[in-house]
Design an enzyme around this catalytic site. Structure first.
Site, PDB file in Angstrom:
ATOM      1  N   ALA A 110       0.801  -1.239   0.000  1.00 47.30           N
ATOM      2  CA  ALA A 110       0.000   0.000   0.000  1.00 47.30           C
ATOM      3  C   ALA A 110       0.833   1.288   0.000  1.00 47.30           C
ATOM      4  O   ALA A 110       0.256   2.375   0.030  1.00 47.30           O
ATOM      5  CB  ALA A 110      -1.019   0.049   1.145  1.00 47.30           C
ATOM      6  N   ALA A 111       2.161   1.171  -0.062  1.00 49.90           N
ATOM      7  CA  ALA A 111       2.966   2.408  -0.120  1.00 49.90           C
ATOM      8  C   ALA A 111       2.662   3.173  -1.407  1.00 49.90           C
ATOM      9  O   ALA A 111       2.539   4.408  -1.401  1.00 49.90           O
ATOM     10  CB  ALA A 111       4.450   2.073  -0.027  1.00 49.90           C
ATOM     11  N   GLY A 112       2.512   2.447  -2.508  1.00 48.89           N
ATOM     12  CA  GLY A 112       2.162   3.101  -3.781  1.00 48.89           C
ATOM     13  C   GLY A 112       0.776   3.721  -3.721  1.00 48.89           C
ATOM     14  O   GLY A 112       0.540   4.806  -4.275  1.00 48.89           O
ATOM     15  N   ASP A 113      -0.138   3.052  -3.041  1.00 52.39           N
ATOM     16  CA  ASP A 113      -1.499   3.604  -2.899  1.00 52.39           C
ATOM     17  C   ASP A 113      -1.460   4.894  -2.085  1.00 52.39           C
ATOM     18  O   ASP A 113      -2.138   5.875  -2.416  1.00 52.39           O
ATOM     19  CB  ASP A 113      -2.408   2.588  -2.194  1.00 52.39           C
ATOM     20  CG  ASP A 113      -2.479   1.266  -2.941  1.00 52.39           C
ATOM     21  OD1 ASP A 113      -2.297   1.272  -4.170  1.00 52.39           O
ATOM     22  OD2 ASP A 113      -2.695   0.227  -2.289  1.00 52.39           O
TER      23      ASP A 113
HETATM   24  O1  RIB Z   1      -1.546  -2.063  -3.266  1.00 51.29           O
HETATM   25  C1  RIB Z   1      -1.731  -2.960  -2.200  1.00 51.29           C
HETATM   26  C2  RIB Z   1      -3.020  -3.690  -2.368  1.00 51.29           C
HETATM   27  O2  RIB Z   1      -2.955  -4.486  -3.538  1.00 51.29           O
HETATM   28  C3  RIB Z   1      -3.344  -4.655  -1.257  1.00 51.29           C
HETATM   29  O3  RIB Z   1      -4.048  -4.059  -0.193  1.00 51.29           O
HETATM   30  C4  RIB Z   1      -4.117  -5.753  -1.975  1.00 51.29           C
HETATM   31  O4  RIB Z   1      -5.442  -5.841  -1.595  1.00 51.29           O
HETATM   32  C5  RIB Z   1      -3.970  -5.453  -3.464  1.00 51.29           C
HETATM   33  O5  RIB Z   1      -5.094  -4.869  -3.986  1.00 51.29           O
END
Ligand code: RIB
Length: 307
Positions: A250-253
């Site tokens: 989730a760092a990219g998110d």
């Molecule tokens: O970017 C991380 C996410 O990728 C995770 O939370 C997982 O669910 C996938 O969608």
């Protein structure tokens, strides 16, 4: 004024095991522990945007099994507006099987479940969100017709679109061109244009390739090398903050959401990229997808401690 962000995308329950290393084909490994953690690229970006202070709407689908309520609660706890989440009783929830190694690197397999049923109609129905948002954030964990509808609707309504190109897959260039800002990482870049990104020079070549293909703005995520911000008039490397990696999930998110929030606050692109780099770095230092996403106050303290 409070920035308003619309996120169109996926919700997954992450089933996470930590282990010394990620096993190869045919290998069995005893890991450390197992945890279920709310995730999904869309939901992570929505939670990240809300914790950074944006009014945040999410469009997506949850399934009929017991993970659904936990996924919705996780959004609501962070004050994401869930009025436009469809509940698809006939489908399973999206699930991600995640392995995290002792260096914080991960490998992820997603079973999309209800995320695979998001429709253009779901996207268009979020009328109040479209009327209020200045920026829409989306990824590639939902069907491409819903992605395309989001990009088209954004153009029609004058909403700036930020397309996070994860997970890595080949997507037609005509679709990518509809995004105002495209933000892939290294592996997503290779899947999209066949260019391997191994250093800053190859990142610059890849960014130029996107620009030459008609993408207006590219923010190429380079992991612990930071990011490259590329437009027709400028290409600038924004270095990463050095941190001890616990879990890169989730760092990219976190990065993409922070970029959108900062732009929605009226910041210049480069300033927004610096802010996003700080938010992404913080996310790397904590375990799990949504638990690792920082609040605005945490980010401000982090930035102050680094200057
Ligand atoms: O970017 C991380 C996410 O990728 C995770 O939370 C997982 O669910 C996938 O969608």
């Amino acid at each position: 004024m409070t920035p308003t962000i619309l996120v169109v995308g996926s919700l997954n329950m992450d089933l996470v095991v930590r282990a010394e290393h990620i096993p190869g084909p045919g290998q069995t490994l005893i890991g450390h522990d197992f945890q279920t953690v709310p995730g999904g690229k869309g939901a992570n970006q929505a939670v990240a945007a809300a914790r950074l202070g944006a009014k945040t709407y999410m469009v997506g689908r949850v399934g009929g099994d017991s993970f659904g309520s936990a996924l919705v609660e996780a959004l609501e706890e962070s004050r994401v507006t869930t009025d436009y989440l469809e509940i698809d009783e006939m489908e399973a929830n999206g699930v991600a099987l995640i392995l995290v190694d002792d260096q914080g690197e991960n490998s992820i397999v997603v079973a999309p479940g209800a995320n695979g049923k998001v429709t253009p109609h779901d996207v268009r129905s979020a009328e109040a969100a479209w009327a209020e948002a200045s920026h829409v954030v989306l990824q590639l964990e939902i069907p491409l017709d819903a992605v395309e509808c989001t990009l088209d609707t954004a153009r029609e309504k004058g909403v700036t679109s930020v397309l996070d190109a994860g997970p890595a897959m080949k997507v037609p260039m005509e679709l990518l061109r509809k995004a105002d800002i495209l933000s892939p990482n290294e592996s997503e870049t290779e899947a999209l244009i066949g260019r391997r990104v191994t250093d800053l020079d190859s990142a610059r070549d890849a960014a130029k390739c996107f620009l030459d293909n008609g993408i207006g703005t590219v923010v190429l995520k380079l992991g612990d090398e930071g990011c490259l911000v590329a437009t027709a008039s400028d290409m600038t490397h924004v270095p990463a903050h050095k941190v001890k990696a616990v879990d890169t999930t989730a760092a990219g998110d976190a990065f993409t959401a922070a970029l959108a929030v900062s732009l929605a606050e009226g910041k210049f692109l480069l300033d927004a990229a610096h802010y996003a780099a700080a938010v992404g770095a913080i996310a790397v230092t904590c375990f799990g997808a949504q638990p690792s996403l920082p609040t605005r106050e945490v980010v401000e303290r982090f930035i102050a401690s680094r200057t």
